[in-house]
Design a protein around this motif. Sequence first.
Motif, short mmCIF file in Angstrom:
data_model
loop_
_atom_site.label_atom_id
_atom_site.label_comp_id
_atom_site.label_asym_id
_atom_site.label_seq_id
_atom_site.Cartn_x
_atom_site.Cartn_y
_atom_site.Cartn_z
N GLU A 1 28.34 22.58 23.76
CA GLU A 1 27.77 21.35 24.31
C GLU A 1 26.29 21.36 23.94
O GLU A 1 25.54 22.21 24.42
CB GLU A 1 27.96 21.29 25.82
CG GLU A 1 27.47 20.00 26.44
CD GLU A 1 27.70 19.97 27.95
OE1 GLU A 1 28.31 20.91 28.47
OE2 GLU A 1 27.24 19.02 28.58
N ILE A 2 25.89 20.42 23.10
CA ILE A 2 24.55 20.47 22.49
C ILE A 2 23.83 19.15 22.67
O ILE A 2 24.42 18.08 22.46
CB ILE A 2 24.66 20.81 20.99
CG1 ILE A 2 25.32 22.18 20.81
CG2 ILE A 2 23.29 20.78 20.33
CD1 ILE A 2 25.58 22.55 19.36
N SER A 3 22.57 19.25 23.04
CA SER A 3 21.68 18.10 23.05
C SER A 3 20.83 18.19 21.79
O SER A 3 20.22 19.22 21.52
CB SER A 3 20.80 18.12 24.30
OG SER A 3 21.60 18.10 25.47
N SER A 4 20.82 17.09 21.02
CA SER A 4 20.18 17.18 19.70
C SER A 4 19.70 15.82 19.23
O SER A 4 20.06 14.79 19.81
CB SER A 4 21.17 17.75 18.67
OG SER A 4 22.26 16.86 18.50
N GLY A 5 18.94 15.86 18.15
CA GLY A 5 18.54 14.64 17.48
C GLY A 5 17.28 14.01 18.01
O GLY A 5 16.70 14.45 19.00
#
Length: 122
Positions: free
Chosen positions: A98-102
């Motif tokens: 589960e990744i928060s990105s951008g």
Amino acid sequence: QVQLVESGGGLVQAGESLRLSCAASGSIFVIDGMGWYRQAPGKQRELVAAITSGGSTNYADSVKGRFTISRNNAKNTVYLQMNSLKPEDTAVYYCNAEISSGTPIYYGMDYWGKGTLVTVSS
């Protein structure tokens, strides 16, 4: 673009060990939970082990005492140490995170690797 790349699969005999690795790359802000799933031929994908960002772990009953999940947050990498392998552990193993990105940040997106094959012969 975030990618998860697994490595470490292969063919081993029953009783032997393997260590899987999964490295996340891309414009990553933070990684929350990470885990390993597996899918054997003709079966549904199942959770093998999971680890939170704080290090809390969870295992499938079938692998407790044999598999150990760990992570290196500095390297955005999760590992699965598999000992005392059994033929029934044969499956494609998938990494999940589960990744928060951008930019702007997209929070809590679910990412999967392409899988690595583990084959355990009897």
